[in-house]
Design an enzyme around this catalytic site. Sequence first.
Site, short mmCIF file in Angstrom:
data_model
loop_
_atom_site.label_atom_id
_atom_site.label_comp_id
_atom_site.label_asym_id
_atom_site.label_seq_id
_atom_site.Cartn_x
_atom_site.Cartn_y
_atom_site.Cartn_z
N LYS A 107 47.41 39.84 11.27
CA LYS A 107 46.34 40.85 11.35
C LYS A 107 45.34 40.67 10.20
CE LYS A 107 47.72 42.99 15.11
NZ LYS A 107 46.93 42.98 16.34
N TYR A 136 53.52 39.64 11.12
CA TYR A 136 52.55 40.53 11.78
C TYR A 136 51.39 40.86 10.84
CZ TYR A 136 50.90 44.66 14.38
OH TYR A 136 50.14 45.58 15.07
N VAL A 148 46.97 34.77 26.61
CA VAL A 148 45.81 34.55 25.72
C VAL A 148 45.97 33.34 24.80
CG1 VAL A 148 45.04 36.97 25.70
CG2 VAL A 148 46.69 36.19 23.97
P1 NAI Z 1 51.82 47.11 23.68
O1 NAI Z 1 52.97 46.22 23.37
O2 NAI Z 1 52.06 48.44 24.32
O3 NAI Z 1 50.76 46.32 24.59
C1 NAI Z 1 50.40 44.99 24.33
C2 NAI Z 1 50.03 44.33 25.64
O4 NAI Z 1 49.69 42.96 25.35
C3 NAI Z 1 51.19 44.30 26.63
O5 NAI Z 1 50.73 44.78 27.89
C4 NAI Z 1 51.57 42.82 26.70
O6 NAI Z 1 52.03 42.41 27.99
C5 NAI Z 1 50.26 42.15 26.35
N1 NAI Z 1 50.46 40.79 25.83
C6 NAI Z 1 51.37 40.40 24.89
N2 NAI Z 1 51.28 39.07 24.69
C7 NAI Z 1 50.31 38.61 25.52
C8 NAI Z 1 49.77 37.33 25.77
N3 NAI Z 1 50.24 36.23 25.15
N4 NAI Z 1 48.77 37.21 26.68
C9 NAI Z 1 48.30 38.31 27.34
N5 NAI Z 1 48.78 39.56 27.14
C10 NAI Z 1 49.79 39.70 26.24
O7 NAI Z 1 51.00 47.28 22.31
P2 NAI Z 1 50.06 48.45 21.76
O8 NAI Z 1 50.87 49.34 20.90
O9 NAI Z 1 49.24 49.03 22.84
O10 NAI Z 1 49.11 47.60 20.78
C11 NAI Z 1 47.91 46.99 21.18
C12 NAI Z 1 47.27 46.30 19.99
O11 NAI Z 1 47.09 47.24 18.94
C13 NAI Z 1 48.11 45.17 19.42
O12 NAI Z 1 47.27 44.12 18.97
C14 NAI Z 1 48.79 45.83 18.23
O13 NAI Z 1 49.15 44.87 17.25
C15 NAI Z 1 47.71 46.76 17.74
N6 NAI Z 1 48.21 47.88 16.96
C16 NAI Z 1 49.07 48.81 17.48
C17 NAI Z 1 49.51 49.88 16.71
C18 NAI Z 1 50.44 50.92 17.25
O14 NAI Z 1 50.84 51.82 16.50
N7 NAI Z 1 50.80 50.89 18.54
C19 NAI Z 1 49.09 50.03 15.31
C20 NAI Z 1 48.18 49.01 14.86
C21 NAI Z 1 47.77 47.98 15.68
#
Ligand code: NAI
Length: 245
Positions: A157, A153, A62
């Site tokens: 955000k 981070y 991205v």
């Molecule tokens: P995760 O790490 O399980 O999934 C993130 C996905 O984004 C992965 O599949 C990764 O390969 C992909 N990714 C990373 N960099 C990338 C790039 N440059 N281009 C394309 N894809 C890329 O994370 P999760 O926990 O599912 O989080 C998803 C979103 O929610 C994130 O933005 C995170 O900051 C946000 N979030 C998560 C929380 C949590 O408790 N898990 C809490 C608050 C926000």
Amino acid sequence: MPKGKVAVITGASRGIGKSIAFALAAQGAKIVAVDLDSEATDDVVKELLAKGTSAVAVVGNVTLTEDVEKMIEIATGTFGRVDILVNNAGITRDGLIMRMKDEDWDAVMNVNLKGSFVCTRAAFKVMSKQRYGRIINIASVVGQMGNAGQANYCASKAGLIGLTKSNAREMAKRNITVNAVAPGFISTAMTDAMPEKAREELASQIPLGRLGSVEDIANAVVFLSSESSGYITGHVLSVNGGMYM
Ligand code: NAI
């Protein structure tokens, strides 16, 4: 509900992004699943196709304009339009500020903030012509309240919330809404691996007494993607069990 709408979801191969893909698919949306991880994204798309959803996988980063333009080309080439963009791809590189390396700051800003900008700019071109769009940015509760050890981070955000509001103002005339969802602590592979006691302590700080599920976040995204939310823009929807109000 987004029946027949085309949804581009970044970071769709696992966790919250995967859950959003399935939730939008359940509402009849066609899915463009974008991620760096080609194998896991292919698996998600196979699962969606098996359920009868129209879906396509795009391997891309991205933060790279050429990858993102390819992503939008594939979406329009396959399904003819882009109605929904969910900027979900995100990373952490935690550390105390004194010891935080430049590359940890830059990596987090690049994916979480610049990535959302690059994807939004590319999707806007199509949505603008359509005079229709729903953009949802996945922020975080810590972007609203701060968190020690996560300066990069939290800043990314908080920046994403500013980007959401500016884009909402800029795009409103084109009938494009731009909103953020700010998840609290969500039960994912990361939090599942925590010791039981640490999880309990975390849950005790949350008024609703539990960590959120990926479905809690996906439900909020479905609402902000739908026709029912047409008069909501520039909003940050907290889905955090009450831990920050
Ligand atoms: P995760 O790490 O399980 O999934 C993130 C996905 O984004 C992965 O599949 C990764 O390969 C992909 N990714 C990373 N960099 C990338 C790039 N440059 N281009 C394309 N894809 C890329 O994370 P999760 O926990 O599912 O989080 C998803 C979103 O929610 C994130 O933005 C995170 O900051 C946000 N979030 C998560 C929380 C949590 O408790 N898990 C809490 C608050 C926000």
